[in-house]
Design an enzyme around this catalytic site. Structure first.
Site, PDB file in Angstrom:
ATOM      1  N   ARG A 151       0.847  -1.186   0.000  1.00 31.32           N
ATOM      2  CA  ARG A 151       0.000   0.000   0.000  1.00 31.32           C
ATOM      3  C   ARG A 151       0.883   1.236   0.000  1.00 31.32           C
ATOM      4  O   ARG A 151       1.727   1.411   0.882  1.00 31.32           O
ATOM      5  CB  ARG A 151      -0.907   0.002   1.244  1.00 31.32           C
ATOM      6  CG  ARG A 151      -1.796   1.235   1.280  1.00 31.32           C
ATOM      7  CD  ARG A 151      -2.482   1.462   2.612  1.00 31.32           C
ATOM      8  NE  ARG A 151      -3.006   2.822   2.620  1.00 31.32           N
ATOM      9  CZ  ARG A 151      -3.191   3.556   3.706  1.00 31.32           C
ATOM     10  NH1 ARG A 151      -2.897   3.075   4.904  1.00 31.32           N
ATOM     11  NH2 ARG A 151      -3.671   4.777   3.613  1.00 31.32           N
ATOM     12  N   HIS A 175      -3.031  11.182   0.836  1.00 32.39           N
ATOM     13  CA  HIS A 175      -2.508  10.951   2.183  1.00 32.39           C
ATOM     14  C   HIS A 175      -1.919  12.269   2.696  1.00 32.39           C
ATOM     15  O   HIS A 175      -0.720  12.385   2.917  1.00 32.39           O
ATOM     16  CB  HIS A 175      -1.463   9.828   2.177  1.00 32.39           C
ATOM     17  CG  HIS A 175      -1.212   9.210   3.513  1.00 32.39           C
ATOM     18  ND1 HIS A 175      -1.292   7.852   3.746  1.00 32.39           N
ATOM     19  CD2 HIS A 175      -0.888   9.763   4.705  1.00 32.39           C
ATOM     20  CE1 HIS A 175      -0.999   7.598   5.017  1.00 32.39           C
ATOM     21  NE2 HIS A 175      -0.750   8.755   5.617  1.00 32.39           N
ATOM     22  N   GLU A 220      -7.545   8.681   6.419  1.00 29.79           N
ATOM     23  CA  GLU A 220      -7.818   9.268   7.722  1.00 29.79           C
ATOM     24  C   GLU A 220      -8.365  10.697   7.669  1.00 29.79           C
ATOM     25  O   GLU A 220      -7.693  11.662   8.047  1.00 29.79           O
ATOM     26  CB  GLU A 220      -6.561   9.218   8.594  1.00 29.79           C
ATOM     27  CG  GLU A 220      -6.063   7.803   8.814  1.00 29.79           C
ATOM     28  CD  GLU A 220      -4.912   7.688   9.797  1.00 29.79           C
ATOM     29  OE1 GLU A 220      -4.619   6.560  10.209  1.00 29.79           O
ATOM     30  OE2 GLU A 220      -4.318   8.736  10.161  1.00 29.79           O
ATOM     31  N   ASN A 250      -7.780   1.883   9.748  1.00 29.34           N
ATOM     32  CA  ASN A 250      -6.479   2.200  10.325  1.00 29.34           C
ATOM     33  C   ASN A 250      -6.633   2.238  11.834  1.00 29.34           C
ATOM     34  O   ASN A 250      -7.493   2.975  12.348  1.00 29.34           O
ATOM     35  CB  ASN A 250      -5.979   3.561   9.853  1.00 29.34           C
ATOM     36  CG  ASN A 250      -5.493   3.559   8.417  1.00 29.34           C
ATOM     37  OD1 ASN A 250      -5.636   2.561   7.710  1.00 29.34           O
ATOM     38  ND2 ASN A 250      -4.933   4.670   7.976  1.00 29.34           N
ATOM     39  N   TYR A 292      -4.464   1.619  15.883  1.00 29.89           N
ATOM     40  CA  TYR A 292      -3.190   1.447  16.564  1.00 29.89           C
ATOM     41  C   TYR A 292      -3.315   1.015  18.024  1.00 29.89           C
ATOM     42  O   TYR A 292      -2.490   0.266  18.511  1.00 29.89           O
ATOM     43  CB  TYR A 292      -2.392   2.761  16.514  1.00 29.89           C
ATOM     44  CG  TYR A 292      -1.804   3.027  15.148  1.00 29.89           C
ATOM     45  CD1 TYR A 292      -0.488   2.690  14.856  1.00 29.89           C
ATOM     46  CD2 TYR A 292      -2.581   3.573  14.137  1.00 29.89           C
ATOM     47  CE1 TYR A 292       0.043   2.905  13.600  1.00 29.89           C
ATOM     48  CE2 TYR A 292      -2.059   3.801  12.874  1.00 29.89           C
ATOM     49  CZ  TYR A 292      -0.739   3.460  12.608  1.00 29.89           C
ATOM     50  OH  TYR A 292      -0.229   3.654  11.359  1.00 29.89           O
ATOM     51  N   GLU A 327      -3.778  -0.056   7.907  1.00 29.55           N
ATOM     52  CA  GLU A 327      -2.661   0.516   8.660  1.00 29.55           C
ATOM     53  C   GLU A 327      -2.727   0.052  10.101  1.00 29.55           C
ATOM     54  O   GLU A 327      -3.795   0.097  10.726  1.00 29.55           O
ATOM     55  CB  GLU A 327      -2.747   2.045   8.606  1.00 29.55           C
ATOM     56  CG  GLU A 327      -1.426   2.769   8.750  1.00 29.55           C
ATOM     57  CD  GLU A 327      -1.587   4.251   8.446  1.00 29.55           C
ATOM     58  OE1 GLU A 327      -1.900   4.596   7.289  1.00 29.55           O
ATOM     59  OE2 GLU A 327      -1.433   5.053   9.367  1.00 29.55           O
TER      60      GLU A 327
END
Length: 539
Positions: free
Chosen positions: A82, A128, A175, A314, A316, A380
Site C-alpha cells: 500500500r 494521504h 484518515e 487504520n 493502533y 494501517e
C-alpha cells in the site's frame, strides 16, 4: 474458505497482506521531476512545526530508491504494497484545468509495473494529506467545498485513466479525521490552522474542521461515483475510503462512561463512517454541533451513501474512556491508559497516545463488522518502540516490543476471522520503512525496516521477520484449498451476538493488571482518534 488446521487456524489463500507507506513520508525529491509543492513542504520547513526541526525534502529517498524498496518487499514475501500518490507530483498546481505532469505519471507507472513484475499487488491511496499548495493558496483547499470537490475528482479521474488498467485496489482518502482535526482544529499538521494563536495566526477550530470533513466526504464520494460510472466495468477494481479509529472501553461500568464511550465513537469514527455506510451524520454530532455541522443536500447524500466497497480500517491502540471534558474532537470525553486500579492498559510506545492492547484490535474488528456490515481491509496498524531512535543499530533491530505488538495483533486478527466470523480481507503493517513521521520528524520510528538516515541503508528488524513468517504460515496455500472450494471471498462463520446499549457492546473482558490482579471490564468498541500526535502535545 477459512480452514482450521491443527495446531493452528489459517486465513484464506486470497488474503492480502503487506506493508504500507505514504508519498510525503518516504519519497523526498520534493523539487524533482516536475513535482509542485504540497502543503507539507513549507510547513515542515517552518521552525517549530516538527519535533526535531527536520523536513520531508529527503525522507527515505524512495523516489530514487524505489527499485531497492521493491527488492525489500520481495525479500519479505509480501502479497501487496500500500502506497500513496502525490497529487502535486501528478498535477503540480492541483486544479481541474491545470496541466498533468507526464514525468510524475511515468514515475508512478514505472513503479506500479515494477511491483507487478515481482508479483506484488499495488494498493493505492489517492490522498494521504499532501494537498497541492497551489490549491490552498488559490481558495483555501478543503475549506472550499465547491472548488475542491471538482479538483479532487479530476485528479482521481486522471489516476484511474493512467493507472487503473493495472491498479485494482483504490483508497480515496487516508484518515479524514486527521485531515480535518489535526490540520484545521489542533493545527499540528499542515496547513496548521487553529484558534490557538500561539500556534497559528489563522483558523477557527470551532467551525473549520467540520467544514473540511464535509468537503473530504464529498470529494471521496464524487471520485467513487466517477470510478463506478466510467471505469469500474472495464477495469474491474474496488474503491473505498480508509478511516482512523482506535478501540476504547468505558473507564468503568457506570452508565455515564458507557455513554461517553459511544459519544467518542460517534466523533472518532461515526463522523465519516456513518454518512458513507449508513447515510447520515451521527445524531450525537448533530446535537453537539448544531448548525456548525454542515448538511448534505438530498443529491449529495445519494452520492455519499454507500460510496465505499469495503471498510478501510487504520488502528493502533485502545483507550479507556471517561465522561467529561470539553474537547469536541473526542466527543467531550477523556482518554486514559490507566485503569481504576492504577495499572496501565499495556506496553507504552514512544508516542504518548499509543499502548499495546491486542484484545482491543479484535473487539474493534467485531464492532465495525457488526455495525457497517462490509468486508474490512486493515490498511494501517503498527507500533513505535520507545526511544528506538536513540538506540545503537543492533539494539534497534531486535525490536521485541514491536514483535510483541504484532504477535498479539495477528492472533487477534485470525481469532476474529475464524472464531467470530468477521470478514477481514487484508492487513497492512505500518510501516515498511522508518520515515518522516509528520510532526514528530524522524525521532519516532514506526518502520519494520530500520533506515539509517545518513546513508539511507535499510536493515530488516526482527518485527519484519516475524510478520513475514507469520503470514507465510497462516495463509492457505493453493495446494491446501479443497478442489470443491470457490474462493471468491472468505465465508465468515456465525457471528457472536452480544447485548448492546446505544451501539456499545457490554461483553465482558478479563485481563491482568500490572500487579497481577484480575481486572474485569465491560468491552466497549469505541474509537479513539488515530493520529500521529506528537509526544510534546501531551495527549
Amino acid at each position: 474458505m477459512i480452514a482450521k488446521s491443527s495446531p493452528q487456524y489459517k486465513l484464506p489463500s486470497d488474503f492480502i497482506w503487506g506493508f504500507a507507506t505514504a508519498s510525503f513520508q518516504i519519497e523526498g525529491s520534493t523539487d524533482v521531476g516536475g513535482r509542485g509543492k504540497s502543503i507539507w513542504d513549507d510547513f515542515s520547513r517552518t521552525p517549530g512545526k516538527t519535533m526535531d526541526g527536520r523536513n520531508g525534502d529527503v525522507a527515505t529517498d524512495s523516489y530514487n530508491r524505489w527499485r531497492e524498496d521493491i527488492d525489500l518487499l520481495v525479500s519479505y514475501g509480501v502479497k501487496s504494497y500500500r502506497f500513496s500518490l502525490s497529487w502535486s507530483r501528478i498535477i503540480p498546481l492541483g486544479g481541474r484545468d491545470d496541466p498533468v505532469n507526464e514525468e510524475g505519471i511515468k514515475f508512478y507507472s514505472d513503479f506500479i509495473d515494477g511491483l507487478l513484475e515481482k508479483g506484488i499487488t499495488p494498493f493505492v491511496t489517492l490522498y494521504h494529506w499532501d494537498l497541492p499548495q497551489a490549491l490552498h493558496d488559490r481558495y483555501l483547499g478543503w475549506l472550499n467545498k465547491d472548488e475542491i470537490v471538482q479538483d479532487y475528482t479530476r485528479y482521481a479521474r486522471v489516476c484511474f485513466e493512467r493507472f487503473g488498467d493495472r491498479v485494482k485496489h483504490w483508497l480515496t482518502m487516508n484518515e479524514p479525521w486527521c485531515i480535518s482535526v489535526l490540520g484545521y482544529g489542533r493545527g499540528v499538521f499542515a496547513p496548521g490552522r487553529s484558534s490557538d494563536r500561539m500556534r497559528s495566526t489563522e483558523g477557527d477550530s470551532s467551525t473549520e474542521p467540520w467544514i473540511v470533513g464535509h468537503s473530504v466526504i464529498l470529494s471521496h464520494a464524487y471520485a467513487v461515483k466517477a470510478y463506478r460510472e466510467e471505469f469500474k466495468e472495464k477495469q474491474g477494481g474496488q474503491i473505498g475510503i480508509t478511516l482512523n479509529g482506535d478501540w476504547a472501553m468505558p473507564y468503568d461500568d457506570s452508565p455515564e462512561n458507557i455513554e461517553a464511550a459511544q459519544h467518542a465513537l460517534d466523533v472518532a469514527i461515526g463522523w465519516f463512517a456513518d454518512p458513507v455506510y449508513l447515510g447520515s451524520y451521527p445524531a450525537y454530532m448533530k446535537e453537539m454541533l448544531g448548525d456548525r455541522l454542515p448538511a448534505f443536500t438530498d443529491e449529495e447524500l445519494k452520492v455519499v451513501s454507500g460510496s465505499s466497497d469495503f471498510y478501510g480500517m487504520n488502528t493502533y491502540t485502545t483507550n479507556l474512556c471517561k465522561a467529561g471534558g470539553d474537547d469536541e474532537f473526542q466527543g467531550k470525553t477523556e482518554y486514559t491508559f490507566t485503569r481504576p486500579d492504577g495499572t496501565q492498559l499495556g506496553t507504552q510506545a514512544h508516542c504518548a497516545w499509543l499502548q499495546d492492547y491486542p484484545q482491543g484490535f479484535r473487539d474493534l474488528l467485531n464492532y465495525l463488522y457488526n455495525r457497517y456490515k462490509l468486508p474490512i481491509y486493515v490498511t494501517e496498524n503498527g507500533f513505535a518502540v520507545k526511544d528506538e531512535n536513540a538506540m545503537p543499530l543492533e539494539q534497534a533491530l531486535h525490536d521485541e516490543p514491536r514483535v510483541q505488538y504484532y504477535r498479539g495483533v495477528t492472533q487477534s486478527l485470525i481469532s476474529a476471522v475464524v472464531e467470530d466470523g468477521v470478514d477481514v480481507r487484508a492487513y497492512f503493517g505500518w510501516s515498511l520503512l522508518d520515515n518522516f513521521e509528520w510532526a514528530d520528524g524522524y525521532v519516532t520510528r514506526f518502520g519494520l525496516t530500520y533506515v539509517d538516515y545518513e546513508t539511507q541503508k535499510r536493515y530488516p528488524k526482527d518485527s519484519a521477520k516475524f510478520v513475514s513468517k507469520w503470514f507465510k504460515e497462516h495463509i492457505l496455500s493453493e495446494e491446501e484449498v479443497p478442489p470443491t472450494t470457490t474462493e471468491v471471498a472468505p465465508k465468515p462463520v456465525a457471528v457472536k451476538k452480544t447485548a448492546q446499549t446505544n451501539g456499545v457492546s457490554k461483553r465482558q473482558s478479563v485481563s491482568k493488571g500490572a500487579n497481577g490482579k484480575t481486572v474485569q471490564k465491560k468491552k466497549s468498541p469505541i474509537a479513539r482518534v488515530t493520529a500521529y500526535i506528537s509526544t510534546f502535545l501531551g495527549l
